[in-house]
Design a protein around this motif. Structure first.
Motif, PDB file in Angstrom:
ATOM      1  N   CYS A  63       0.841  -1.208   0.000  1.00  0.00           N
ATOM      2  CA  CYS A  63       0.000   0.000   0.000  1.00  0.00           C
ATOM      3  C   CYS A  63       0.873   1.254   0.000  1.00  0.00           C
ATOM      4  O   CYS A  63       0.582   2.232  -0.694  1.00  0.00           O
ATOM      5  N   LEU A  64       1.947   1.212   0.783  1.00  0.00           N
ATOM      6  CA  LEU A  64       2.862   2.360   0.840  1.00  0.00           C
ATOM      7  C   LEU A  64       3.598   2.533  -0.497  1.00  0.00           C
ATOM      8  O   LEU A  64       3.823   3.656  -0.943  1.00  0.00           O
ATOM      9  N   ARG A  65       3.934   1.410  -1.130  1.00  0.00           N
ATOM     10  CA  ARG A  65       4.619   1.470  -2.430  1.00  0.00           C
ATOM     11  C   ARG A  65       3.727   2.080  -3.507  1.00  0.00           C
ATOM     12  O   ARG A  65       4.187   2.822  -4.367  1.00  0.00           O
ATOM     13  N   TYR A  66       2.443   1.722  -3.467  1.00  0.00           N
ATOM     14  CA  TYR A  66       1.510   2.155  -4.518  1.00  0.00           C
ATOM     15  C   TYR A  66       0.541   3.230  -4.035  1.00  0.00           C
ATOM     16  O   TYR A  66      -0.501   3.433  -4.644  1.00  0.00           O
ATOM     17  N   MET A  67       0.875   3.921  -2.940  1.00  0.00           N
ATOM     18  CA  MET A  67      -0.086   4.849  -2.336  1.00  0.00           C
ATOM     19  C   MET A  67      -0.563   5.930  -3.304  1.00  0.00           C
ATOM     20  O   MET A  67      -1.710   6.352  -3.248  1.00  0.00           O
ATOM     21  N   GLY A  68       0.287   6.346  -4.221  1.00  0.00           N
ATOM     22  CA  GLY A  68      -0.096   7.376  -5.200  1.00  0.00           C
ATOM     23  C   GLY A  68      -1.172   6.903  -6.161  1.00  0.00           C
ATOM     24  O   GLY A  68      -1.901   7.715  -6.736  1.00  0.00           O
ATOM     25  N   LYS A  69      -1.274   5.592  -6.338  1.00  0.00           N
ATOM     26  CA  LYS A  69      -2.260   5.030  -7.279  1.00  0.00           C
ATOM     27  C   LYS A  69      -3.513   4.519  -6.561  1.00  0.00           C
ATOM     28  O   LYS A  69      -4.465   4.112  -7.203  1.00  0.00           O
ATOM     29  N   MET A  70      -3.481   4.530  -5.241  1.00  0.00           N
ATOM     30  CA  MET A  70      -4.606   3.982  -4.477  1.00  0.00           C
ATOM     31  C   MET A  70      -5.684   5.015  -4.186  1.00  0.00           C
ATOM     32  O   MET A  70      -5.397   6.205  -4.098  1.00  0.00           O
ATOM     33  N   ASP A  71      -6.902   4.539  -4.010  1.00  0.00           N
ATOM     34  CA  ASP A  71      -7.996   5.373  -3.533  1.00  0.00           C
ATOM     35  C   ASP A  71      -7.613   5.833  -2.121  1.00  0.00           C
ATOM     36  O   ASP A  71      -7.260   5.016  -1.282  1.00  0.00           O
ATOM     37  N   LYS A  72      -7.686   7.152  -1.883  1.00  0.00           N
ATOM     38  CA  LYS A  72      -7.218   7.710  -0.594  1.00  0.00           C
ATOM     39  C   LYS A  72      -7.976   7.117   0.603  1.00  0.00           C
ATOM     40  O   LYS A  72      -7.403   6.835   1.649  1.00  0.00           O
ATOM     41  N   GLU A  73      -9.287   6.945   0.425  1.00  0.00           N
ATOM     42  CA  GLU A  73     -10.116   6.416   1.518  1.00  0.00           C
ATOM     43  C   GLU A  73      -9.709   4.968   1.856  1.00  0.00           C
ATOM     44  O   GLU A  73      -9.582   4.610   3.034  1.00  0.00           O
ATOM     45  N   ILE A  74      -9.478   4.156   0.820  1.00  0.00           N
ATOM     46  CA  ILE A  74      -9.051   2.761   1.039  1.00  0.00           C
ATOM     47  C   ILE A  74      -7.682   2.740   1.715  1.00  0.00           C
ATOM     48  O   ILE A  74      -7.459   1.982   2.656  1.00  0.00           O
TER      49      ILE A  74
END
Length: 199
Positions: free
Chosen positions: A148-159
């Motif tokens: 999640c930390l690696r891909y945080m820029g691509k993740m839905d902020k709420e998730i």
């Protein structure tokens, strides 16, 4: 054509999914395949792949593990599995080797979202689990949080925020393991700034 019982046995020998070539080797040809589809005994799940329709065990998890035995469930799928997310993923998030054939994920059903990883980090944090009564391979909680930390820029902020808060509140989290993975996955700085304040 072979009897339905014989055909079912053939499918069971292949974990419920057979390729066209395997069907031909079992002397089940195009016309037979079409008749089996029409009678609702088998279904085409992607080009050249057919699945035995088993009402007892007809879950997407079964299909995913049969189609992609080398894949490890990750990201949103793992977050949902650990109840770090209440949102049902729209696709199965699967980690595979970057050397994998990318065309095999171009299928109509089930929806998949592959993550192509370096073989050196692919197995890090992979554990056995169970979903809908099927054995699966999935990343553990610590690897999932690091991803999640690696891909945080691509993740839905709420998730993302819910996942971090759920991990911090989890009584069986393993911080030493999280730090070990963070070092190998190069997210140590993010662990310190985002999770460190809560530890």
């Amino acid at each position: 054509m072979l009897s339905i019982e014989t055909i079912q046995d053939k499918f069971e020998q292949h974990n419920g999914i057979m390729r066209t070539q395997e069907l031909h080797e079992a002397r089940i040809y195009y016309n037979d395949i079409q008749k089996l589809i029409e009678s609702g005994v088998i279904e085409k799940i992607r080009y050249g792949y057919y699945q035995w329709i088993d009402d007892e065990n007809l879950s997407e998890a079964t299909t995913v593990t049969r189609l992609f035995p080398d894949a490890i469930m990750c990201m949103d799928t793992a977050l949902f599995y650990y109840r770090y997310s209440t949102r049902t993923p729209l696709a199965w998030h699967l980690a595979v080797s970057k050397d994998s054939n990318k065309t095999r994920f171009k299928i109509d059903y089930p929806f998949t979202k592959p993550y192509y990883l370096e073989p050196s980090i692919l197995e890090l944090g992979a554990v056995e689990g169970e979903m809908d009564g099927n054995p699966i391979r999935i990343y553990d909680k610590e690897r999932t949080i690091c991803d999640c930390l690696r891909y945080m820029g691509k993740m839905d902020k709420e998730i993302f925020n819910k996942a971090i808060q759920s991990y911090i509140a989890d009584s069986v989290r393993n911080i030493p393991r999280l730090l070990e993975y963070a070092k190998k996955l190069r997210v140590m700085q993010k662990v310190k700034t985002i999770i460190g304040v809560w530890m």
